[in-house]
Design a protein around this motif. Structure first.
Motif, short mmCIF file in Angstrom:
data_model
loop_
_atom_site.label_atom_id
_atom_site.label_comp_id
_atom_site.label_asym_id
_atom_site.label_seq_id
_atom_site.Cartn_x
_atom_site.Cartn_y
_atom_site.Cartn_z
N LYS A 90 0.85 -1.19 0.00
CA LYS A 90 0.00 0.00 0.00
C LYS A 90 0.89 1.23 0.00
CE LYS A 90 -4.17 1.67 2.35
NZ LYS A 90 -5.04 1.47 3.55
N SER A 92 -0.21 4.53 -0.51
CA SER A 92 -0.84 5.74 0.02
C SER A 92 -2.02 5.35 0.90
CB SER A 92 -1.30 6.66 -1.10
OG SER A 92 -2.40 6.08 -1.81
N ASP A 93 -2.28 6.15 1.89
CA ASP A 93 -3.37 5.88 2.83
C ASP A 93 -4.42 6.96 2.67
OD1 ASP A 93 -4.81 4.65 4.75
OD2 ASP A 93 -3.57 5.30 6.45
N SER A 94 -5.42 6.69 1.85
CA SER A 94 -6.46 7.67 1.57
C SER A 94 -7.75 6.91 1.27
CB SER A 94 -6.07 8.54 0.37
OG SER A 94 -6.03 7.75 -0.82
N PRO A 122 -6.73 4.52 -2.02
CA PRO A 122 -5.30 4.23 -1.90
C PRO A 122 -4.71 3.64 -3.18
CG PRO A 122 -6.59 2.59 -0.72
CD PRO A 122 -7.54 3.65 -1.16
#
Length: 200
Positions: free
Chosen positions: A103, A105-107, A110
């Motif tokens: 992973k 990016s944490d959005s 993602p």
């Protein structure tokens, strides 16, 4: 190719594909072959409304199949008519089949880097519209993976050709005891058909 993915590939059974479906996949392969024969780059964009499930599986397995059969200059992408996020059960399914996923990016939407081979660059998975700048904007082949996207995209801007390679939505199993099985079967089905296509 990562060892667990090799095991999945060895278990694919082309005899499960109907004659009608094989004809469609062979027509698609013939079009791709014309580009290969002309030493042209082959850009595939797998399109499904939300770009959250089937189109990601198609993106992954079309790329793996093209590498397995050494069909050069093939790039696989995915997109939709709306932006959502990669469904978490898709991530779990690909992980269970032996892919390595990181992973990035944490959005709410993602980005995942998916590895299928130690020496190949990762495939990036995230939800986007098919015309997103990450995807090619012209001279690509559209694989329409769901009826809704096919019906609601009478024109896929920039596509030189489109093929209706649709699949039942595994979303129908969400929240049920069959969820894991249905998602895995969908991934296996798409893998089988993409490998059949590139075997031609």
């Amino acid at each position: 190719m990562l060892s667990n993915i090799k095991s999945v590939i060895e278990g694919l059974d082309y005899s499960t594909i109907s004659t009608e479906r094989k004809e469609l996949l062979e027509q698609t392969a013939q079009f791709i072959q014309t580009k290969v024969d002309q030493n042209e780059r082959v850009n595939l964009v797998c399109v499904c409304t939300h770009n959250s499930r089937r189109s990601h599986l198609c993106q992954v397995w079309s790329k793996v199949a093209s590498m397995h059969f050494r069909v050069r200059k093939v790039n696989s992408y995915s997109g939709g008519t709306e932006v959502t996020a990669v469904n978490q059960q898709i991530i779990k399914t690909l992980d269970a089949q032996g892919f390595t996923l990181i992973k990035l990016s944490d959005s709410d939407n993602p980005i995942y880097a998916l590895k299928y081979d130690e020496s190949a660059p990762p495939i990036h998975l995230f939800s986007k519209k098919y015309e997103n700048p990450y995807n090619p904007n012209s001279n690509f082949i559209a694989f329409m993976n769901c009826d809704h996207a096919d019906q609601n995209c009478p024109v896929v801007l920039g596509a030189e050709n489109r093929f209706k390679i649709n699949y039942l939505d595994p979303k129908r199993s969400d929240g049920t005891a069959d969820q894991e099985r249905i998602y895995l079967e969908t991934s296996q089905l798409i893998a089988t058909e993409m490998f059949y296509l590139f075997s031609k």
